[in-house]
Design an enzyme around this catalytic site. Structure first.
Site, PDB file in Angstrom:
ATOM      1  N   LYS A  38      67.805  11.066   0.800  1.00 33.23           N
ATOM      2  CA  LYS A  38      67.482   9.670   0.473  1.00 33.23           C
ATOM      3  C   LYS A  38      68.725   8.955  -0.057  1.00 33.23           C
ATOM      4  CE  LYS A  38      65.911  11.164  -4.120  1.00 33.23           C
ATOM      5  NZ  LYS A  38      64.736  11.606  -4.880  1.00 33.23           N
ATOM      6  N   ARG A 136      54.162   9.615 -12.248  1.00 31.91           N
ATOM      7  CA  ARG A 136      54.872   8.612 -11.452  1.00 31.91           C
ATOM      8  C   ARG A 136      54.050   8.326 -10.189  1.00 31.91           C
ATOM      9  NH1 ARG A 136      61.049   9.827  -9.646  1.00 31.91           N
ATOM     10  NH2 ARG A 136      60.003  11.138  -8.097  1.00 31.91           N
ATOM     11  N   TYR A 264      88.361 -10.803 -17.291  1.00 32.53           N
ATOM     12  CA  TYR A 264      87.359 -11.813 -17.605  1.00 32.53           C
ATOM     13  C   TYR A 264      86.941 -11.763 -19.066  1.00 32.53           C
ATOM     14  CZ  TYR A 264      86.462 -12.912 -12.676  1.00 32.53           C
ATOM     15  OH  TYR A 264      86.556 -13.324 -11.378  1.00 32.53           O
ATOM     16  N   MET A 313      84.008  -7.760 -10.048  1.00 32.75           N
ATOM     17  CA  MET A 313      83.223  -7.424  -8.864  1.00 32.75           C
ATOM     18  C   MET A 313      84.027  -6.570  -7.875  1.00 32.75           C
ATOM     19  SD  MET A 313      81.230  -9.863  -6.133  1.00 32.75           S
ATOM     20  CE  MET A 313      80.331 -10.748  -7.383  1.00 32.75           C
TER      21      MET A 313
HETATM   22  C1  LIG Z   1      65.013  13.043  -5.300  1.00 32.77           C
HETATM   23  C2  LIG Z   1      63.961  14.093  -5.245  1.00 32.77           C
HETATM   24  C3  LIG Z   1      64.327  15.463  -5.127  1.00 32.77           C
HETATM   25  C4  LIG Z   1      65.749  15.959  -5.222  1.00 32.77           C
HETATM   26  O1  LIG Z   1      66.068  16.291  -6.559  1.00 32.77           O
HETATM   27  P1  LIG Z   1      67.496  16.932  -6.934  1.00 32.77           P
HETATM   28  O2  LIG Z   1      67.433  17.050  -8.415  1.00 32.77           O
HETATM   29  O3  LIG Z   1      68.525  15.959  -6.481  1.00 32.77           O
HETATM   30  O4  LIG Z   1      67.599  18.231  -6.231  1.00 32.77           O
HETATM   31  C5  LIG Z   1      63.298  16.381  -4.924  1.00 32.77           C
HETATM   32  N1  LIG Z   1      62.010  15.994  -4.886  1.00 32.77           N
HETATM   33  C6  LIG Z   1      61.633  14.704  -5.032  1.00 32.77           C
HETATM   34  C7  LIG Z   1      60.174  14.355  -5.005  1.00 32.77           C
HETATM   35  C8  LIG Z   1      62.584  13.713  -5.236  1.00 32.77           C
HETATM   36  O5  LIG Z   1      62.207  12.436  -5.402  1.00 32.77           O
END
Ligand SMILES: *Cc1c(COP(=O)(O)O)cnc(C)c1O
Length: 368
Positions: A38, A136, A264, A313
């Site tokens: 992801k 969650r 800045y 930036m």
């Molecule tokens: C992002 C995520 C992972 C990966 O976790 P890491 O700590 O990066 O290995 C695994 N499972 C779910 C549901 C996640 O959202």
């Protein structure tokens, strides 16, 4: 390695392979490996990373959103892809690209079944997400019977896997909490098999779960950060190699007189005469303002140069008063020695945040 002449994120695919092999060495031979890609494979480049991991034999990929899965399919990835947080509005395209949704509530399960039934699908793979403490996303264990009822006499979908997510797998002070999650998930797994009448793939562990809870690997594990080279502890970090090196180049050097300001809002006032170097990387590239005012640093000619004043930036200014350097010299933001994790700690954040923040305008280059 070639010297940088602009801002570049170098991605070391050999290091990726080493991290993958190390994680695999922690698993039983028949435990499946899901690679979490992801957020552009945590800021690296999901397509190149997924292609390499596909050749190494990863069993599954996971992305957060449907659009990320579509990009992988368009890049030619054939391995199954789990979408961790699909939204119902994207279900049609999800089906079109053979992406597999994580379903976490009765409402979203019913919506998905309505669509797959209307499209005359058969045994379309879905994944059930259970909440064992993160609070969650996820079904409670009490929902299992209701789920089974919805799935009864329905062959549009098949439950390919059931999973949950650990809250604090890297924190050994929370061992009791984690063990309780493992217990809950074990019980859920039995109830799911009883209710469905067949056994899906069960999975619970992320990277730190793989390392700290070998008894909880179930049928598959999910790793993200470990693949990219971080083990979430000083001890485990030694077994991983960060795959990303972020570097840039000095655009200009300034001599600043005592009492003059830099950047800045005059956030830095020179206490003595000093020398600064201006670098072409800023908060739009992923170096957030929390790294300003000395919290973050870069490395020039093997010496640490703290960020001076506010991060702009597109640029930062760093203190090179005591460093011999010239315009055109290379500056390392992070590499295998000066790690992203160490940089993140200075700004009170974690490796995950800094590496996923490296924006798409930073050029990627691959090393094999
Ligand atoms: C992002 C995520 C992972 C990966 O976790 P890491 O700590 O990066 O290995 C695994 N499972 C779910 C549901 C996640 O959202």
């Amino acid at each position: 390695m070639p010297k940088a002449n602009e801002t570049v994120l170098e991605i070391n695919l050999t290091a990726l392979q080493q991290n993958y092999n190390y994680l695999k060495s922690k698993l039983q031979p028949n435990t499946k490996f899901l690679a979490v890609v992801k957020a552009f494979a945590y800021g690296n480049d999901a397509e190149a990373i997924a292609k390499h991991l596909e050749t190494l034999g990863a069993d599954y990929f996971a992305v957060a959103y449907t659009s990320e899965g579509i990009a992988l399919r368009k890049a030619g990835i054939k391995t199954p892809i789990l979408v961790l947080h699909p939204q119902a509005v994207n279900f049609k395209t999800l089906l079109e690209y053979r992406l597999e949704p994580s379903l976490y509530s009765l409402k979203i399960l019913e919506e998905f079944i309505a669509l797959t039934s209307a499209e005359n699908m058969q045994n379309y793979p879905i994944h059930l997400k259970f909440n064992t403490g993160l609070n969650r996303l996820g079904f409670t264990d009490e929902a299992i019977n209701a789920i089974a009822k919805i799935l009864e006499n329905n062959d549009a979908v098949v439950v390919k896997s059931a999973f949950s997510h650990l809250v604090a797998s890297e924190d050994l002070n929370e061992k009791v909490f984690t063990q309780n999650q493992i217990k809950k998930f074990t019980s859920i797994s039995h109830n799911v098999i009883d209710a469905l009448g067949y056994k899906p793939i069960f999975h619970l562990c992320n990277t730190s779960g793989i390392l700290n809870y070998p008894e909880a690997h179930f049928d598959m594990v999910r790793s993200g950060i470990g693949l990219y080279g971080f083990g979430n502890s000083a001890k485990e970090n030694q077994n991983f190699t960060p795959i990303g090196t972020l570097k840039t180049v000095i655009s200009q050097i300034h001599t600043i007189k005592k009492g003059a300001s830099v950047g800045y809002n005059r956030a830095h006032i020179a206490a003595t005469d000093m020398k600064t170097a201006t670098l072409p990387i800023g908060h739009a590239d992923g170096i957030g303002r929390q790294y300003g005012k000395g919290k973050g640093f870069v490395v020039i000619n093997n010496q640490k140069a703290p960020i001076v004043g506010n991060v702009c930036m597109d640029m930062i200014m760093v203190d090179v008063t005591n460093i011999t350097c010239n315009e055109g010299d290379e500056a390392i933001i992070f590499d295998q020695t000066h790690t992203a994790e160490a940089l993140a700690e200075g700004a009170k954040t974690i490796s995950y945040e800094i590496i996923t923040a490296i924006s798409q305008r930073v050029k990627r280059r691959y090393l094999k």
